[in-house]
Design a protein around this motif. Structure first.
Motif, short mmCIF file in Angstrom:
data_model
loop_
_atom_site.label_atom_id
_atom_site.label_comp_id
_atom_site.label_asym_id
_atom_site.label_seq_id
_atom_site.Cartn_x
_atom_site.Cartn_y
_atom_site.Cartn_z
N UNK A 1 0.84 -1.20 0.00
CA UNK A 1 0.00 0.00 0.00
C UNK A 1 0.88 1.25 0.00
N UNK A 2 0.66 2.10 -1.00
CA UNK A 2 1.43 3.32 -1.10
C UNK A 2 0.97 4.28 -0.03
N UNK A 3 1.91 4.79 0.72
CA UNK A 3 1.56 5.71 1.80
C UNK A 3 2.06 7.11 1.56
N UNK A 4 3.05 7.27 0.69
CA UNK A 4 3.56 8.58 0.34
C UNK A 4 3.27 8.81 -1.14
N UNK A 5 2.81 9.99 -1.47
CA UNK A 5 2.42 10.28 -2.85
C UNK A 5 3.15 11.52 -3.35
N UNK A 6 3.94 11.32 -4.42
CA UNK A 6 4.70 12.43 -4.99
C UNK A 6 3.94 13.07 -6.16
N UNK A 7 4.27 14.32 -6.42
CA UNK A 7 3.75 15.02 -7.58
C UNK A 7 4.71 16.12 -7.96
N UNK A 8 4.51 16.71 -9.15
CA UNK A 8 5.29 17.87 -9.54
C UNK A 8 6.37 17.59 -10.57
N UNK A 9 6.59 16.34 -10.92
CA UNK A 9 7.59 16.05 -11.94
C UNK A 9 7.12 16.50 -13.30
N UNK A 10 8.04 16.45 -14.27
CA UNK A 10 7.69 16.84 -15.63
C UNK A 10 8.92 17.12 -16.45
N UNK A 11 8.71 17.76 -17.58
CA UNK A 11 9.78 18.10 -18.52
C UNK A 11 10.13 19.57 -18.35
N UNK A 12 11.42 19.85 -18.25
CA UNK A 12 11.88 21.22 -18.09
C UNK A 12 13.15 21.41 -18.91
N UNK A 13 13.39 22.63 -19.34
CA UNK A 13 14.61 22.94 -20.08
C UNK A 13 15.79 23.06 -19.12
N UNK A 14 16.98 22.85 -19.64
CA UNK A 14 18.19 23.06 -18.84
C UNK A 14 18.17 24.47 -18.26
N UNK A 15 18.46 24.56 -16.97
CA UNK A 15 18.41 25.85 -16.30
C UNK A 15 17.07 26.16 -15.68
N UNK A 16 16.07 25.35 -15.96
CA UNK A 16 14.73 25.58 -15.44
C UNK A 16 14.54 25.06 -14.03
N UNK A 17 13.30 25.18 -13.54
CA UNK A 17 12.98 24.82 -12.16
C UNK A 17 11.74 23.93 -12.11
N UNK A 18 11.69 23.12 -11.07
CA UNK A 18 10.52 22.32 -10.75
C UNK A 18 10.37 22.29 -9.24
N UNK A 19 9.13 22.13 -8.78
CA UNK A 19 8.88 21.96 -7.36
C UNK A 19 8.13 20.65 -7.16
N UNK A 20 8.79 19.73 -6.50
CA UNK A 20 8.17 18.44 -6.21
C UNK A 20 7.48 18.49 -4.86
N UNK A 21 6.40 17.73 -4.74
CA UNK A 21 5.68 17.64 -3.47
C UNK A 21 5.50 16.18 -3.09
N UNK A 22 5.47 15.92 -1.81
CA UNK A 22 5.25 14.57 -1.29
C UNK A 22 4.27 14.68 -0.12
N UNK A 23 3.10 14.10 -0.30
CA UNK A 23 2.10 14.08 0.77
C UNK A 23 2.23 12.78 1.54
N UNK A 24 2.28 12.89 2.85
CA UNK A 24 2.44 11.68 3.67
C UNK A 24 1.35 11.64 4.74
#
Length: 121
Positions: free
Chosen positions: A1-24
């Protein structure tokens, strides 16, 4: 059973930014939490960790100054702000929870399924 759930990944250009989230689940509120990543054909590697109180946040040298880990306790959520992404950063980013802050994956007993990060050059 998955207890932690990630989100926020994706495709970004070099030099770009992403914000990942993990709900627990709330019962992990006093656990340390961490981010690991794994690229195809490579071992899982440590990215960042944060103690339950937030007073310890170790990072490996390759993310120093680019990534920031944080927790929002009211939302039972951990974040990873990633800036200045480069072609060495792609992989599946997974969050984990454990009893103490550590840089080795066996120290964490609970894992999410991961979110894919891709960096276009």
């Amino acid at each position: 059973q998955v207890q932690l759930v990630e989100s926020g990944g994706g495709l970004v250009q070099t030099g770009g930014s992403l914000r990942l989230a993990c709900v627990y689940p709330g019962r992990f509120r006093t656990y340390a939490t961490a981010w690991f990543r794994q690229a195809p054909g490579k071992d899982r590697e440590f990215v960042a960790a944060i103690s339950w109180s937030g007073d310890r946040t170790p990072y490996p040298d390759f993310v120093q100054g680019r990534f920031t880990i944080s927790r929002e306790y009211a939302e039972n959520t951990m974040y990873l702000q990633m800036n200045d992404l480069n072609p060495e950063d792609p992989g599946v980013y997974s969050c984990a929870a454990g009893l103490t802050v550590a840089t080795l994956s066996p120290s964490y007993s609970r894992w999410g399924q991961g979110t894919q990060v891709t960096v276009a050059s």
